[in-house]
Design a protein around this motif. Structure first.
Motif, PDB file in Angstrom:
ATOM      1  N   THR A 112       0.832  -1.205   0.000  1.00 20.68           N
ATOM      2  CA  THR A 112       0.000   0.000   0.000  1.00 20.68           C
ATOM      3  C   THR A 112       0.864   1.251   0.000  1.00 20.68           C
ATOM      4  OG1 THR A 112      -1.797  -1.110   1.173  1.00 20.68           O
ATOM      5  CG2 THR A 112      -1.750   1.288   1.307  1.00 20.68           C
ATOM      6  N   LEU A 113       2.009   1.192   0.695  1.00 20.09           N
ATOM      7  CA  LEU A 113       2.839   2.378   0.887  1.00 20.09           C
ATOM      8  C   LEU A 113       3.977   2.508  -0.126  1.00 20.09           C
ATOM      9  CD1 LEU A 113       3.177   2.314   4.804  1.00 20.09           C
ATOM     10  CD2 LEU A 113       1.443   3.458   3.409  1.00 20.09           C
ATOM     11  N   MET A 114       4.644   1.411  -0.421  1.00 22.41           N
ATOM     12  CA  MET A 114       5.847   1.489  -1.266  1.00 22.41           C
ATOM     13  C   MET A 114       5.508   1.959  -2.671  1.00 22.41           C
ATOM     14  SD  MET A 114       8.392   0.759   0.681  1.00 22.41           S
ATOM     15  CE  MET A 114       9.729   0.447  -0.489  1.00 22.41           C
ATOM     16  N   GLY A 115       6.377   2.815  -3.198  1.00 24.86           N
ATOM     17  CA  GLY A 115       6.215   3.313  -4.555  1.00 24.86           C
ATOM     18  C   GLY A 115       5.265   4.487  -4.673  1.00 24.86           C
ATOM     19  N   LYS A 116       4.732   4.979  -3.553  1.00 23.62           N
ATOM     20  CA  LYS A 116       3.763   6.084  -3.595  1.00 23.62           C
ATOM     21  C   LYS A 116       4.401   7.434  -3.272  1.00 23.62           C
ATOM     22  CE  LYS A 116       0.542   2.876  -4.003  1.00 23.62           C
ATOM     23  NZ  LYS A 116       1.217   1.662  -3.542  1.00 23.62           N
ATOM     24  N   TYR A 117       5.619   7.421  -2.738  1.00 21.92           N
ATOM     25  CA  TYR A 117       6.235   8.665  -2.268  1.00 21.92           C
ATOM     26  C   TYR A 117       7.513   9.024  -3.011  1.00 21.92           C
ATOM     27  CZ  TYR A 117       3.118   7.450   1.593  1.00 21.92           C
ATOM     28  OH  TYR A 117       2.036   7.093   2.353  1.00 21.92           O
ATOM     29  N   GLY A 118       7.801   8.292  -4.082  1.00 22.54           N
ATOM     30  CA  GLY A 118       9.062   8.512  -4.781  1.00 22.54           C
ATOM     31  C   GLY A 118      10.197   7.782  -4.084  1.00 22.54           C
ATOM     32  N   ASP A 119      11.353   7.755  -4.718  1.00 22.39           N
ATOM     33  CA  ASP A 119      12.502   7.026  -4.167  1.00 22.39           C
ATOM     34  C   ASP A 119      12.919   7.577  -2.807  1.00 22.39           C
ATOM     35  OD1 ASP A 119      12.542   5.440  -6.402  1.00 22.39           O
ATOM     36  OD2 ASP A 119      14.097   6.595  -7.434  1.00 22.39           O
ATOM     37  N   GLU A 120      12.894   8.922  -2.677  1.00 17.86           N
ATOM     38  CA  GLU A 120      13.313   9.536  -1.419  1.00 17.86           C
ATOM     39  C   GLU A 120      12.376   9.132  -0.288  1.00 17.86           C
ATOM     40  OE1 GLU A 120      15.954  11.706  -0.949  1.00 17.86           O
ATOM     41  OE2 GLU A 120      16.616  11.428  -3.017  1.00 17.86           O
ATOM     42  N   GLY A 121      11.068   9.174  -0.537  1.00 17.14           N
ATOM     43  CA  GLY A 121      10.098   8.824   0.488  1.00 17.14           C
ATOM     44  C   GLY A 121      10.127   7.359   0.855  1.00 17.14           C
ATOM     45  N   ASP A 122      10.290   6.483  -0.144  1.00 19.37           N
ATOM     46  CA  ASP A 122      10.318   5.038   0.125  1.00 19.37           C
ATOM     47  C   ASP A 122      11.420   4.667   1.113  1.00 19.37           C
ATOM     48  OD1 ASP A 122       8.182   4.599  -1.485  1.00 19.37           O
ATOM     49  OD2 ASP A 122       9.291   3.685  -3.133  1.00 19.37           O
ATOM     50  N   LYS A 123      12.530   5.409   1.068  1.00 20.14           N
ATOM     51  CA  LYS A 123      13.654   5.119   1.967  1.00 20.14           C
ATOM     52  C   LYS A 123      13.324   5.449   3.419  1.00 20.14           C
ATOM     53  CE  LYS A 123      17.076   6.112  -1.648  1.00 20.14           C
ATOM     54  NZ  LYS A 123      18.123   7.063  -2.092  1.00 20.14           N
ATOM     55  N   LEU A 124      12.298   6.266   3.640  1.00 17.18           N
ATOM     56  CA  LEU A 124      11.971   6.722   4.996  1.00 17.18           C
ATOM     57  C   LEU A 124      10.836   5.927   5.637  1.00 17.18           C
ATOM     58  CD1 LEU A 124      12.131  10.599   4.466  1.00 17.18           C
ATOM     59  CD2 LEU A 124      13.958   9.030   5.119  1.00 17.18           C
ATOM     60  N   ILE A 125      10.356   4.887   4.954  1.00 16.61           N
ATOM     61  CA  ILE A 125       9.257   4.087   5.483  1.00 16.61           C
ATOM     62  C   ILE A 125       9.779   3.083   6.515  1.00 16.61           C
ATOM     63  CG2 ILE A 125       7.543   2.335   4.896  1.00 16.61           C
ATOM     64  CD1 ILE A 125       7.138   3.776   2.239  1.00 16.61           C
ATOM     65  N   PHE A 126       9.184   3.090   7.703  1.00 19.16           N
ATOM     66  CA  PHE A 126       9.544   2.123   8.746  1.00 19.16           C
ATOM     67  C   PHE A 126       8.866   0.794   8.443  1.00 19.16           C
ATOM     68  CE2 PHE A 126      10.705   5.647  11.694  1.00 19.16           C
ATOM     69  CZ  PHE A 126      11.894   5.116  12.178  1.00 19.16           C
ATOM     70  N   LYS A 127       9.654  -0.221   8.129  1.00 19.39           N
ATOM     71  CA  LYS A 127       9.132  -1.553   7.843  1.00 19.39           C
ATOM     72  C   LYS A 127       9.049  -2.374   9.129  1.00 19.39           C
ATOM     73  CE  LYS A 127      11.205  -1.439   3.228  1.00 19.39           C
ATOM     74  NZ  LYS A 127      11.896  -0.135   3.401  1.00 19.39           N
ATOM     75  N   ILE A 128       8.041  -3.241   9.217  1.00 16.85           N
ATOM     76  CA  ILE A 128       7.813  -4.078  10.398  1.00 16.85           C
ATOM     77  C   ILE A 128       8.186  -5.518  10.060  1.00 16.85           C
ATOM     78  CG2 ILE A 128       6.073  -4.935  12.013  1.00 16.85           C
ATOM     79  CD1 ILE A 128       4.466  -2.385  11.408  1.00 16.85           C
ATOM     80  N   LEU A 129       9.042  -6.113  10.874  1.00 16.45           N
ATOM     81  CA  LEU A 129       9.443  -7.498  10.623  1.00 16.45           C
ATOM     82  C   LEU A 129       8.271  -8.449  10.851  1.00 16.45           C
ATOM     83  CD1 LEU A 129      12.968  -7.704  12.319  1.00 16.45           C
ATOM     84  CD2 LEU A 129      12.447  -7.502   9.880  1.00 16.45           C
ATOM     85  N   ASN A 130       8.196  -9.477  10.022  1.00 19.68           N
ATOM     86  CA  ASN A 130       7.176 -10.512  10.186  1.00 19.68           C
ATOM     87  C   ASN A 130       7.400 -11.300  11.473  1.00 19.68           C
ATOM     88  OD1 ASN A 130       6.150  -9.775   7.722  1.00 19.68           O
ATOM     89  ND2 ASN A 130       7.046 -11.491   6.602  1.00 19.68           N
ATOM     90  N   ASN A 131       6.355 -11.906  11.978  1.00 14.55           N
ATOM     91  CA  ASN A 131       6.485 -12.850  13.091  1.00 14.55           C
ATOM     92  C   ASN A 131       7.115 -14.145  12.581  1.00 14.55           C
ATOM     93  OD1 ASN A 131       5.158 -11.022  14.720  1.00 14.55           O
ATOM     94  ND2 ASN A 131       3.151 -11.951  14.387  1.00 14.55           N
ATOM     95  N   GLY A 132       7.708 -14.881  13.498  1.00 18.59           N
ATOM     96  CA  GLY A 132       8.200 -16.220  13.167  1.00 18.59           C
ATOM     97  C   GLY A 132       9.538 -16.262  12.465  1.00 18.59           C
ATOM     98  N   LEU A 133      10.269 -15.138  12.428  1.00 17.46           N
ATOM     99  CA  LEU A 133      11.569 -15.155  11.751  1.00 17.46           C
ATOM    100  C   LEU A 133      12.614 -15.953  12.522  1.00 17.46           C
ATOM    101  CD1 LEU A 133      11.834 -11.462  10.492  1.00 17.46           C
ATOM    102  CD2 LEU A 133      11.130 -13.487   9.222  1.00 17.46           C
ATOM    103  N   ASP A 134      12.308 -16.259  13.809  1.00 15.75           N
ATOM    104  CA  ASP A 134      13.245 -17.048  14.614  1.00 15.75           C
ATOM    105  C   ASP A 134      12.999 -18.548  14.507  1.00 15.75           C
ATOM    106  OD1 ASP A 134      10.794 -16.907  15.820  1.00 15.75           O
ATOM    107  OD2 ASP A 134      11.567 -16.691  17.870  1.00 15.75           O
ATOM    108  N   ASN A 135      12.119 -18.961  13.604  1.00 16.57           N
ATOM    109  CA  ASN A 135      11.818 -20.385  13.423  1.00 16.57           C
ATOM    110  C   ASN A 135      13.037 -21.088  12.814  1.00 16.57           C
ATOM    111  OD1 ASN A 135      10.881 -22.904  12.642  1.00 16.57           O
ATOM    112  ND2 ASN A 135       8.859 -22.125  12.021  1.00 16.57           N
ATOM    113  N   PRO A 136      13.636 -22.035  13.548  1.00 16.33           N
ATOM    114  CA  PRO A 136      14.850 -22.711  13.044  1.00 16.33           C
ATOM    115  C   PRO A 136      14.648 -23.341  11.673  1.00 16.33           C
ATOM    116  CG  PRO A 136      14.477 -23.256  15.347  1.00 16.33           C
ATOM    117  CD  PRO A 136      13.252 -22.534  14.878  1.00 16.33           C
ATOM    118  N   ALA A 137      13.443 -23.822  11.397  1.00 19.32           N
ATOM    119  CA  ALA A 137      13.188 -24.505  10.125  1.00 19.32           C
ATOM    120  C   ALA A 137      13.252 -23.546   8.941  1.00 19.32           C
ATOM    121  CB  ALA A 137      11.816 -25.184  10.173  1.00 19.32           C
ATOM    122  N   LYS A 138      13.155 -22.228   9.225  1.00 14.63           N
ATOM    123  CA  LYS A 138      13.135 -21.250   8.139  1.00 14.63           C
ATOM    124  C   LYS A 138      14.418 -20.424   8.068  1.00 14.63           C
ATOM    125  CE  LYS A 138       8.103 -20.601   8.159  1.00 14.63           C
ATOM    126  NZ  LYS A 138       7.008 -19.600   8.273  1.00 14.63           N
TER     127      LYS A 138
END
Length: 460
Positions: free
Chosen positions: A50-76
């Protein structure tokens, strides 16, 4: 033990600050409602697409991204490691992040309109007052978490909407007793300039560079334009354009002579003329044409606004403009829109810096009941609840203590009245009320307390 801290670019707000912020927010909210806008709130996070690509290259760099849940799953772990590498290369990867904190309120609003188009009454006028987040470099007047207050009108091409928003700006700042200049320009004029300098594809390069003029100066802007592959002749054309000065009428005449024959330029000039002509008799708007105003966001298509405080250097305290193609980003084309935003945090800094906040904003308790023992405090609490039932604020000191300690508590909190019920007063069904500002002290029956406090409160 590490000293506690908060993230850079964020702030804690104490009671005094909150009262001042609420003064600003309530002033803006009342104006929004006065002008017929209805409230809307959207989630703090949006899907990252929804957000990326709407504010130009400069704006996209300033978007705070949220990490997904489950990134600590050993299987992944293997998949996650590979996905992180793509993120480090500046790419978005849904294995790592699918959501982000909202960058502004405009794109979420466009998403909302696209999702609810069939249920809305057009023109749809909404206001929204919520925090946004940007991974910017913190500095004076620039934060990573800050409030925006937006008013937008979608579903109408009428230029009267721009006039309404200009008046809305003027109304709010007049209510805040803050003198401002409302700068206006038009992206159609800048599009005409881009066309004269190599084609429409140059518009984004030119506006991004011009938008930095106040921060980096004309020489650095020229360097940036050169880096964006504009020729020396094109850069000189832009430089001469940015030098246009004079009264609004003189600027319009200069623009007419320079780009008035270009179809887009002619439309932009006509739009500015229309707005300037809609003035209230005897109360002109503080409008100023500023050809250097570009608004770096890509979605603006027509009139653009920016508000500057007079007498305080902090950058813009409001901005916005027309964005006729915004909902098309979400599969809903041909829905015109225009909106403005108030920068609450910068407005706060300006009002504080110019000492323009009203003096009586902080709302402390009106009365403090002293705690002089179990039976005494029980009676005091009963009387306190009687006052609260009549909307008179107060509190009971939390434990029995020496009079001096309780007086100091009232003084530090700015509580103007204290009520003393000791053993003598308890037996005689009386109470003593003291005004800390004057030292005046009166004793009377407890049944008369409510009327006495209510009379005093009206003069506090």
């Amino acid at each position: 033990m590490n000293k506690p801290t908060i993230p850079q670019g964020t702030r804690d707000f104490n009671a005094a600050t909150i009262y001042k912020r609420n003064y600003i927010l309530n002033t803006i909210r009342n104006a929004f409602q006065l002008y017929g806008f209805e409230a809307l709130e959207t989630p703090a996070m949006e899907n990252i697409d929804t957000l990326m690509g709407k504010y130009g290259d400069e704006g996209d760099k300033l978007i705070f991204k949220i990490l997904n849940n489950g990134l600590d799953n050993p299987a992944k772990q293997a998949e996650v490691t590979a996905a992180f590498q793509k993120v480090l290369e500046g790419k978005t990867n849904k294995q790592i992040t699918e959501r982000a904190l909202r960058y502004d309120l405009t794109i979420p609003f466009a998403r909302y309109v696209a999702m609810n188009y069939g249920q809305l009454t057009f023109p749809f006028k909404r206001y929204q007052m919520q925090p946004v987040w940007r991974a910017d470099r913190p500095q004076k007047g620039r934060y990573r978490e800050f409030y925006q207050c937006d008013a937008d009108i979608v579903g109408s091409n009428a230029m009267i909407n721009e006039v309404e928003l200009a008046h809305l700006y003027a109304h709010v700042f007049n209510m805040l007793n803050l003198p401002v200049t409302i700068k206006i320009n038009n992206r159609k004029i800048l599009a005409a300039l881009a066309d004269m300098c190599g084609g429409a594809e140059k518009l984004t390069d030119i506006t991004i560079a011009i938008d930095k003029l106040d921060k980096i100066g004309i020489d650095k802007v020229k360097e940036e334009l050169q880096q964006r592959n504009l020729t020396a002749t094109q850069i000189e054309t832009i430089s001469e354009f940015l030098k246009i000065q004079g009264t609004n009428e003189e600027k319009l005449n200069t623009l007419s002579n320079s780009i008035g024959n270009h179809p887009s330029g002619k439309e932009g000039i006509s739009d500015l003329q229309f707005i300037l002509a809609q003035q209230t008799t005897g109360n002109p708007l503080p409008l100023e044409i500023d050809v250097t105003l570009a608004r770096g966001l890509n979605y603006y298509t027509g009139t653009i606004f920016e508000v500057k405080a007079i007498g305080y250097n902090i950058g813009s305290i409001g901005g916005g403009g027309r964005y006729d193609n915004l909902t098309g980003l979400f599969g809903l084309p041909n829905v015109p829109g225009v909106g403005i935003s108030f920068g609450v945090d910068r407005i706060y800094d300006v009002l504080e810096g110019l000492d323009l906040f009203p003096k009586q904003l902080i709302k402390c308790s009106t009365v403090l009941f002293f705690n002089l023992g179990k039976d005494e405090s029980n009676r005091s609490f009963t009387l306190l609840q009687t006052l609260r039932a009549q909307n008179i604020s107060g509190e009971l000191y939390h434990e029995p203590a020496k009079l001096d300690k309780q007086f100091k508590y009232a003084e530090k909190k700015g509580i103007p009245l204290v009520v003393i019920i000791g053993s003598k007063e308890l037996a005689e069904n009386t109470c003593t009320v003291k005004q800390l500002a004057t030292g005046q002290q009166v004793t009377f029956t407890q049944s008369d307390l409510l009327n006495y406090i209510a009379t005093l409160e009206s003069g506090l």
